[in-house]
Design a protein around this motif. Structure first.
Motif, PDB file in Angstrom:
ATOM      1  N   UNK A   1       0.805  -1.217  -0.062  1.00 53.12           N
ATOM      2  CA  UNK A   1      -0.153  -0.019  -0.100  1.00 53.12           C
ATOM      3  C   UNK A   1       0.876   1.197  -0.060  1.00 53.12           C
ATOM      4  N   UNK A   2       1.885   1.379   0.790  1.00 51.51           N
ATOM      5  CA  UNK A   2       2.938   2.271   0.920  1.00 51.51           C
ATOM      6  C   UNK A   2       3.615   2.557  -0.539  1.00 51.51           C
ATOM      7  N   UNK A   3       3.938   1.590  -1.247  1.00 44.15           N
ATOM      8  CA  UNK A   3       4.638   1.646  -2.649  1.00 44.15           C
ATOM      9  C   UNK A   3       3.663   2.136  -3.435  1.00 44.15           C
TER      10      UNK A   3
ATOM     11  N   UNK B   1       3.749   5.758  -5.385  1.00 39.55           N
ATOM     12  CA  UNK B   1       3.882   5.889  -6.809  1.00 39.55           C
ATOM     13  C   UNK B   1       2.896   6.710  -7.091  1.00 39.55           C
ATOM     14  N   UNK B   2       1.512   6.768  -6.587  1.00 37.36           N
ATOM     15  CA  UNK B   2       0.550   7.868  -6.792  1.00 37.36           C
ATOM     16  C   UNK B   2       0.917   9.255  -6.709  1.00 37.36           C
ATOM     17  N   UNK B   3       1.526   9.333  -5.492  1.00 36.28           N
ATOM     18  CA  UNK B   3       1.805  10.942  -5.046  1.00 36.28           C
ATOM     19  C   UNK B   3       3.106  11.215  -6.001  1.00 36.28           C
ATOM     20  N   UNK B   4       4.127  10.239  -6.346  1.00 32.31           N
ATOM     21  CA  UNK B   4       5.086  10.554  -7.392  1.00 32.31           C
ATOM     22  C   UNK B   4       4.633  11.120  -8.704  1.00 32.31           C
ATOM     23  N   UNK B   5       3.442  10.227  -9.038  1.00 32.21           N
ATOM     24  CA  UNK B   5       2.830  10.700 -10.406  1.00 32.21           C
ATOM     25  C   UNK B   5       2.167  11.872 -10.295  1.00 32.21           C
ATOM     26  N   UNK B   6       1.613  12.318  -9.063  1.00 29.18           N
ATOM     27  CA  UNK B   6       0.739  13.578  -8.880  1.00 29.18           C
ATOM     28  C   UNK B   6       1.731  14.942  -8.908  1.00 29.18           C
ATOM     29  N   UNK B   7       2.855  14.446  -8.267  1.00 29.56           N
ATOM     30  CA  UNK B   7       3.842  15.783  -8.270  1.00 29.56           C
ATOM     31  C   UNK B   7       4.539  15.946  -9.387  1.00 29.56           C
ATOM     32  N   UNK B   8       4.807  14.802 -10.190  1.00 27.64           N
ATOM     33  CA  UNK B   8       5.761  14.985 -11.517  1.00 27.64           C
ATOM     34  C   UNK B   8       4.758  15.661 -12.656  1.00 27.64           C
ATOM     35  N   UNK B   9       3.559  15.299 -12.603  1.00 33.66           N
ATOM     36  CA  UNK B   9       2.627  15.618 -13.401  1.00 33.66           C
ATOM     37  C   UNK B   9       1.393  16.649 -12.739  1.00 33.66           C
ATOM     38  N   UNK B  10       1.791  17.433 -12.160  1.00 34.13           N
ATOM     39  CA  UNK B  10       0.983  18.099 -11.264  1.00 34.13           C
ATOM     40  C   UNK B  10       0.018  19.016 -12.084  1.00 34.13           C
ATOM     41  N   UNK B  11       0.428  19.523 -12.926  1.00 29.02           N
ATOM     42  CA  UNK B  11      -0.519  20.195 -13.943  1.00 29.02           C
ATOM     43  C   UNK B  11      -1.565  19.400 -14.608  1.00 29.02           C
TER      44      UNK B  11
END
Length: 190
Positions: free
Chosen positions: A52-54, A58-68
């Motif tokens: 669940x942490x991974x 991963x979701x948080x990383x995607x949200x930060x990387x592609x925030x716009x």
């Protein structure tokens, strides 16, 4: 783009091996799948928490990387929800009635559900069925083509019936969520 199903699968496989990013995402998803399979066999809570942490990482990383883009997607989602509330689709309305029918059957045969919750469900479902039957009867009586959205939106009564029944369904869903949260925490802390 009228691709056959086989051509669509071929396009996806071409994408899968076309860039480092797609290979990386595939390997990450596959490793997560293997971790979940391992957890299924060994029933280790630490492995489940790590998975669940991974996944959340991963979701948080995607949200930060592609925030716009994520913000644009969230805005589009809320616009579509609001658009549906104000200009409902009859196809979605029919699926809502199928969902309500499944809900009433579940309420009818459930032995775990309290009598109070069953009464609430029966009340909401009866109101929704009344609105649906009124929608069908009025559409038929007034010769409104329910698949043509412009005709549907011109008739204020039919549009009001669909919008109010969607609002009632939303109230029932929110009530049911809070009801289940209350029961879950009541069991957990008693």
């Amino acid at each position: 783009m009228n691709l056959s199903f086989i051509e669509k699968i071929g396009t996806i496989f071409h994408y899968l091996f076309s860039s480092f990013l797609s290979i990386e995402m595939f390997l990450f998803s596959f490793l997560l799948f293997l971790l979940l399979l391992y957890n299924l066999r060994h029933k280790n809570h630490i492995v489940g928490i790590v998975a669940v942490g991974i996944y959340l990482g991963f979701l948080i990383g995607i949200m930060i990387t592609y925030s716009d883009y994520v913000q644009n997607c969230i805005d589009s989602f809320f616009k579509m929800v609001m658009n549906y509330i104000y200009f409902p689709s009859t196809i979605v309305y029919f699926f809502i009635i199928v969902f309500v029918t499944i809900g009433i059957l579940y309420s009818l045969f459930s032995k775990k559900m309290t009598h109070f919750k069953k009464i609430i469900n029966y009340s909401f479902f009866s109101i929704l069925y009344f609105f649906f039957m009124s929608f069908i009867a009025l559409s038929s009586y007034q010769n409104v083509d329910i698949m043509t959205t412009t005709e549907l939106y011109k008739n204020e009564l039919i549009l009001s019936i669909v919008q109010v029944s969607n609002f009632i369904l939303l109230i029932w869903i929110i009530y049911t969520l809070f009801y289940h949260l209350y029961r879950y925490y009541k069991k957990k802390f008693d």
